[in-house]
Design an enzyme around this catalytic site. Structure first.
Site, PDB file in Angstrom:
ATOM      1  N   HIS A 130       0.835  -1.200   0.000  1.00  0.00           N
ATOM      2  CA  HIS A 130       0.000   0.000   0.000  1.00  0.00           C
ATOM      3  C   HIS A 130       0.870   1.251   0.000  1.00  0.00           C
ATOM      4  CE1 HIS A 130      -3.321   2.693   1.425  1.00  0.00           C
ATOM      5  NE2 HIS A 130      -2.317   3.274   2.047  1.00  0.00           N
ATOM      6  N   GLU A 131       1.894   1.272   0.836  1.00  0.00           N
ATOM      7  CA  GLU A 131       2.756   2.448   0.904  1.00  0.00           C
ATOM      8  C   GLU A 131       3.553   2.621  -0.388  1.00  0.00           C
ATOM      9  OE1 GLU A 131       2.242   4.501   3.131  1.00  0.00           O
ATOM     10  OE2 GLU A 131       1.040   3.214   4.421  1.00  0.00           O
ATOM     11  N   HIS A 134       1.458   4.389  -2.898  1.00  0.00           N
ATOM     12  CA  HIS A 134       1.486   5.852  -2.713  1.00  0.00           C
ATOM     13  C   HIS A 134       2.706   6.455  -3.386  1.00  0.00           C
ATOM     14  CE1 HIS A 134      -1.960   6.741  -0.285  1.00  0.00           C
ATOM     15  NE2 HIS A 134      -1.609   5.968   0.719  1.00  0.00           N
ATOM     16  N   GLU A 202      -6.380   7.216  -0.832  1.00  0.00           N
ATOM     17  CA  GLU A 202      -6.294   5.985  -0.050  1.00  0.00           C
ATOM     18  C   GLU A 202      -6.946   4.811  -0.781  1.00  0.00           C
ATOM     19  OE1 GLU A 202      -4.539   5.311   2.628  1.00  0.00           O
ATOM     20  OE2 GLU A 202      -3.807   7.365   2.578  1.00  0.00           O
TER      21      GLU A 202
END
Length: 319
Positions: A130-131, A134, A202
């Protein structure tokens, strides 16, 4: 569509900043406000990652001090087509993580010791993926810009309250009332826009992170554990630096974030539902997969087989 929405929100935030500057000093105030914003953004562009990591006393780790965590991030970065980011560990019992950096070539990911200890290896892979999403989407830079402009709007609005707008003398009482309303409403509007930008990114990072790690259920299970941990374990550093709350995978200030105008993140249950739906579309069902995520029946995958232990993933003061 999410990129268009993000662009529109950033444009709205910039326009709001210009309006506040114009209200205070007319055309001159507008120019000064934009110059100040440009200077702040330039400083943030080069130093935001250092400031964020220093705020949480994050310690950089490598293959020697945290071999499994660094190895996991390295493999995920390859799968995402990204350069290897710097990896940091934050000595904090609350489970959480964030990414920072102006671009993929100068990025970093940070995980708390609470996250490493609480999650299974698969769940931790979902969070790190997930990071990395980003970073791949340049969200770290976008959120730095929005946080900087939103903070500048609050500062300049307070400045306007003490020194007055350019039209106050000619507007009588309405000018005073207008200034007071600006001081109150402009920072609120900036906060709403900043949070809307954060929430829109998100959902995208959740989906792309699930694709990077290969299993949406790893991330959905991690989000459930993180939300529960945040709900019961305070993060004193985050309370001291609330402007950084939007950086984390789950709002570190509250475990009961609502999916509304005033939340930095979408509601966790909405994110989990979206990931579960994605899992079904990929042929996995939450009920079947939940039996082995973090449990006794562990299937083999890109990050180890059934016999692998749970964390902590590293040695030294974080183990």
């Amino acid at each position: 569509m999410n990129y268009m929405k993000t662009g529109m929100l950033l444009a709205a935030l910039t326009a709001l900043f210009g309006v506040v500057g114009y209200f205070i000093g007319g055309a001159t105030g507008l120019v000064i406000a934009l110059l100040v914003a440009g200077g702040m953004n330039l400083f943030s562009y080069w130093n935001a990652d250092k400031l964020a990591l220093a705020a949480y006393n994050a310690q950089q780790v490598d293959e020697r001090t945290a071999p499994e965590l660094v190895g996991m991030v390295r493999e995920l970065a390859v799968r995402a087509g990204l350069p290897m980011p710097r990896v940091y560990i934050i000595d904090n019992p609350q489970p959480n993580a964030f990414a920072t950096g102006r671009n993929p070539e100068n990025a970093a990911v940070a995980a708390t010791t609470g996250l490493i200890r609480m999650l299974s290896r698969e769940e931790l892979a979902g969070v790190m993926a997930h990071e990395l999403a980003h970073i791949k989407n340049h969200d770290t830079l976008t959120m730095t810009v929005t946080a900087t402009i939103a903070g500048a709007i609050s500062t300049i609005a307070q400045f306007g309250f003490f020194f007055g707008g350019s039209h106050r003398e000619n507007s009588g009482g309405f000018g005073v009332i207008g200034t007071i309303l600006m001081v109150i409403l402009a920072p609120i509007a900036a906060m709403i826009i900043q949070m809307a930008v954060s929430r829109s990114r998100e959902y995208v990072a959740d989906r792309q992170g699930a694709e990077i790690c290969g299993n949406p259920l790893w991330l959905s299970a991690a989000l459930a554990k993180i939300a529960q941990g945040v709900d019961h374990i305070p993060n004193e550093e985050a309370e001291t630096h609330p402007a950084t709350a939007h950086m984390f995978i789950v709002n570190p200030l509250s475990g009961r974030s609502m999916d509304n105008l005033f939340s930095t993140h979408p509601a966790t249950e909405n994110r989990i539902a979206a990931l579960d739906q994605l899992a079904r579309s990929m042929g996995a069902t939450p009920a079947r997969e939940a039996s082995f995520i973090g449990g006794a029946r562990r299937t083999a995958g890109p990050w180890g087989g059934a016999g692998r232990p749970r964390g902590p993933w590293g040695r030294g003061p974080w183990g």
